[in-house]
Design an enzyme around this catalytic site. Structure first.
Site, PDB file in Angstrom:
ATOM      1  N   ALA A  26       0.789  -0.917   0.008  1.00 46.76           N
ATOM      2  CA  ALA A  26      -0.179  -0.010  -0.018  1.00 46.76           C
ATOM      3  C   ALA A  26       0.507   1.054   0.385  1.00 46.76           C
ATOM      4  O   ALA A  26       0.204   2.043  -0.475  1.00 46.76           O
ATOM      5  CB  ALA A  26      -0.854  -0.361   1.617  1.00 46.76           C
ATOM      6  N   GLY A  29       6.293  -0.202  -3.331  1.00 44.46           N
ATOM      7  CA  GLY A  29       6.215  -1.539  -4.945  1.00 44.46           C
ATOM      8  C   GLY A  29       8.010  -2.026  -4.668  1.00 44.46           C
ATOM      9  O   GLY A  29       9.121  -1.185  -5.033  1.00 44.46           O
ATOM     10  N   ARG A  30       8.032  -3.572  -5.910  1.00 42.62           N
ATOM     11  CA  ARG A  30       8.760  -3.134  -6.324  1.00 42.62           C
ATOM     12  C   ARG A  30       8.699  -4.661  -7.182  1.00 42.62           C
ATOM     13  O   ARG A  30       8.548  -5.240  -7.485  1.00 42.62           O
ATOM     14  CB  ARG A  30       9.823  -4.377  -4.603  1.00 42.62           C
ATOM     15  CG  ARG A  30      10.621  -3.442  -3.779  1.00 42.62           C
ATOM     16  CD  ARG A  30      10.447  -4.045  -2.498  1.00 42.62           C
ATOM     17  NE  ARG A  30       9.131  -3.901  -1.723  1.00 42.62           N
ATOM     18  CZ  ARG A  30       8.718  -5.052  -1.163  1.00 42.62           C
ATOM     19  NH1 ARG A  30       9.864  -5.549  -0.100  1.00 42.62           N
ATOM     20  NH2 ARG A  30       8.079  -5.329  -0.597  1.00 42.62           N
ATOM     21  N   HIS A 255      -3.007 -11.865  -3.132  1.00 40.05           N
ATOM     22  CA  HIS A 255      -2.636 -12.042  -2.151  1.00 40.05           C
ATOM     23  C   HIS A 255      -1.072 -11.953  -1.300  1.00 40.05           C
ATOM     24  O   HIS A 255      -0.800 -13.088  -0.611  1.00 40.05           O
ATOM     25  CB  HIS A 255      -4.182 -12.045  -1.140  1.00 40.05           C
ATOM     26  CG  HIS A 255      -3.964 -11.535   0.532  1.00 40.05           C
ATOM     27  ND1 HIS A 255      -4.705 -12.286   1.018  1.00 40.05           N
ATOM     28  CD2 HIS A 255      -3.936 -10.201   0.875  1.00 40.05           C
ATOM     29  CE1 HIS A 255      -4.952 -10.795   2.348  1.00 40.05           C
ATOM     30  NE2 HIS A 255      -4.522 -10.057   1.633  1.00 40.05           N
ATOM     31  N   ASP A 256      -0.928 -10.701  -1.133  1.00 44.68           N
ATOM     32  CA  ASP A 256       0.817 -10.747  -0.380  1.00 44.68           C
ATOM     33  C   ASP A 256       1.415 -11.360   0.926  1.00 44.68           C
ATOM     34  O   ASP A 256       1.786 -12.018   1.071  1.00 44.68           O
ATOM     35  CB  ASP A 256       1.070  -9.108  -0.381  1.00 44.68           C
ATOM     36  CG  ASP A 256       0.308  -8.159   0.027  1.00 44.68           C
ATOM     37  OD1 ASP A 256      -1.046  -8.566   1.286  1.00 44.68           O
ATOM     38  OD2 ASP A 256       0.349  -7.035   0.086  1.00 44.68           O
ATOM     39  N   THR A 257       0.355 -11.782   1.773  1.00 40.45           N
ATOM     40  CA  THR A 257       0.096 -12.528   2.803  1.00 40.45           C
ATOM     41  C   THR A 257       0.566 -13.629   2.443  1.00 40.45           C
ATOM     42  O   THR A 257       0.776 -14.698   3.070  1.00 40.45           O
ATOM     43  CB  THR A 257      -1.327 -11.961   3.410  1.00 40.45           C
ATOM     44  OG1 THR A 257      -1.264 -10.644   3.541  1.00 40.45           O
ATOM     45  CG2 THR A 257      -0.774 -12.320   5.122  1.00 40.45           C
ATOM     46  N   THR A 278       2.253  -2.833   6.364  1.00 41.81           N
ATOM     47  CA  THR A 278       1.478  -1.685   6.871  1.00 41.81           C
ATOM     48  C   THR A 278       0.711  -2.086   7.241  1.00 41.81           C
ATOM     49  O   THR A 278      -0.001  -1.569   8.391  1.00 41.81           O
ATOM     50  CB  THR A 278       0.763  -1.346   5.529  1.00 41.81           C
ATOM     51  OG1 THR A 278       1.931  -0.581   4.460  1.00 41.81           O
ATOM     52  CG2 THR A 278      -0.652  -0.210   5.938  1.00 41.81           C
ATOM     53  N   GLY A 425       8.175  -6.705   6.793  1.00 43.85           N
ATOM     54  CA  GLY A 425       9.443  -5.265   7.487  1.00 43.85           C
ATOM     55  C   GLY A 425       9.315  -4.974   8.960  1.00 43.85           C
ATOM     56  O   GLY A 425      10.711  -4.689   9.746  1.00 43.85           O
TER      57      GLY A 425
END
Length: 500
Positions: A26, A29-30, A255-257, A278, A425
């Protein structure tokens, strides 16, 4: 929960092949290149970031929206950088995988055009639709089918605000990126499970709910599972990026999770996980959903993971609170390094005030330090204005929320977690890691930071035949690649490697 698995092995390796992970959160990005190779210590993965870019919501057309044109342009720039970096080493990119945040979508017409910039979940438009949706679909019935945690910005409520959906399809953000890369419309299952329109047991769209809301069955594209091929790059994208037109886009845990949990470096132990960024996604991994009324009352969610696992979790407030405080302070001319803030917060005594970090009050951008102090005042306590006190309050509150959520997950799912894995993170934040160990009374293993990208790459590698096996084998690659830092309750760090 994780179980023991045999050591992974590489097979059918194409010499010099690498995998490109498009990983967008959010706030940033990479595009990352991932290499998987065997060695004396076992199969391991190496990541190389080739492009970073900012992301965030903007006020566009009367609402908080994502500047998707700019976002997609950055994706193309990143893929071009990936092609250049791979070619410089004599490598070829075998495939591309995409993961982003959940619930948000873009509306695409029959001609394949995005009709407007996608709304952000941080816009409050969907709150007005909650009562309307619940008037047609009872909350208990919704949960018994979807198993989804109630959040007022879930896709089901966002769609209910749309004035005219005739002739339009909703593509969740990673699926929208995949469509623009390949021209093929698909909905990846882990992200579909966050919409409130997905049957948690059947693993299919809950067509009765679509019908109840007046949404045709084709409102979303067909489902696709992690590891399946979305399509190959269009000629235009290939020319823009320098990649071959035959380059595949492979569905991962979009979904990133889902990708992050796939890369939790768990072995034989039963574990809880915290994907800390986030937002904080806190829970356990199960083989079947928990759809009880007690689970609904506790607001737990049952989302799909890689290999049809269930991510039984709650969304808890995250480091958004800290980043918004930093943004506010920067606007006031105060820009200390994060390390300085954390050192000052760590020097404060335990037992300070805490807040409910996942209160919707903190979702929208704004003056976060003052909001936090106001929330503390509402508890009858006082929080000094010094940034160190505010930072300590945030981290104490997150750790307390993590502990409550893990205890609830264990009780509701009838499991016991031996260890807590923190990935993302937040795993770099030594103070947060130690406070979590203290609050949970459990050993904490922190890392990898880039769990989402690792999970993305490993699913691609397995789809290409470079790896074989299930989640246990993929996680063995993670363990061989990175050594997590360990924290014991009320003790100093056992091993280093997690920066403040």
């Amino acid at each position: 929960m994780s179980s023991a698995a045999p050591a992974p092995h590489t097979r059918g390796v194409f010499a010099g092949s690498v995998f490109a992970a498009v990983d967008i959160g959010a706030s940033s990005g990479r595009v990352i290149l991932g290499r998987v190779a065997g060695g004396p210590g076992g199969t391991s993965a190496e990541l190389e970031t080739v492009h970073r870019f900012p992301n965030g919501v903007k006020v566009l057309d009367g609402g908080l929206r994502w500047d998707f044109d700019a976002l997609f342009a950055e994706v193309l720039t990143g893929l071009a950088a990936a092609a250049t970096a791979a070619a410089a080493r004599g490598e070829s990119i075998a495939s591309i995988g995409i993961d982003t945040w959940a619930v948000d979508y873009g509306l695409v017409n029959a001609a394949g055009e995005l009709v407007a910039a996608p709304f952000s979940y941080r816009d409050d438009r969907s709150r007005a639709a909650v009562a309307r949706v619940h008037g047609r679909l009872d909350e208990s019935r919704l949960y018994a089918t979807t198993g989804l945690q109630f959040l007022p910005f879930n896709t089901i409520y966002q769609l209910a605000t749309e004035p005219d959906l005739d002739g339009l399809q909703a593509l969740l953000i990673p699926d929208l990126i995949g469509f623009l890369l390949t021209g093929r419309r698909r909905t990846e299952a882990t992200n579909a499970s966050t919409t409130g329109l997905f049957d948690a047991v059947a693993g299919e769209w809950a067509t009765e709910f679509l019908a109840a809301l007046g949404l045709p069955a084709g409102r979303f594209p067909p489902l696709i599972q992690p590891g399946e091929t979305v399509g190959t790059l269009t000629k235009a994208v290939a020319e823009r990026t320098g990649l071959p037109a035959g380059t595949q886009v492979v569905a991962v845990g979009s979904h990133d999770t889902a990708s992050a949990v796939a890369a939790v470096p768990a072995g034989q132990e039963s574990f809880a996980y915290i994907s800390s960024g986030t937002w904080s996604l806190v829970g356990v991994e199960l083989s079947h959903p928990v759809l009880t009324e007690a689970s609904r009352a506790a607001n737990f969610t049952n989302e799909r993971g890689v290999d049809a696992t269930i991510r039984y979790l709650r969304n808890v407030g995250g480091l958004w609170l800290l980043s918004e405080c930093q943004r506010t302070w920067a606007g006031q001319g105060y820009e200390p390094a994060l390390e300085e803030l954390l050192e000052a917060a760590a020097a404060l005594p335990a037992g300070g005030p805490v807040i409910n970090a996942d209160d919707p009050y903190f979702i929208a951008p704004g003056n976060m330090p003052e909001r936090i102090r106001a929330a503390v005042r509402n508890t009858g306590a006082v929080l000094p204005e010094r940034p160190a006190h505010i930072v300590r309050c945030i981290l104490d509150s997150l750790a307390a929320g993590y502990a409550r959520t893990i205890a609830d997950a264990e009780r509701l799912a009838d499991v016991r977690a031996d260890v807590v894995h923190i990935v993302g993170g937040g795993s770099q934040n030594r103070l947060l890691c130690q406070l979590t160990a203290d609050a949970t009374g459990k050993r904490v293993l922190a890392g990898p930071v880039e769990a989402t990208a690792l999970g993305n790459v490993l699913v691609q590698a397995r789809a290409a035949g470079v790896l074989s096996g299930g989640l246990g084998e993929l996680r063995a690659v993670v363990r061989a690649s990175q050594q997590p830092s360990e924290y014991a309750p009320s003790a100093r760090i056992v091993s280093s490697g997690c920066a403040l």
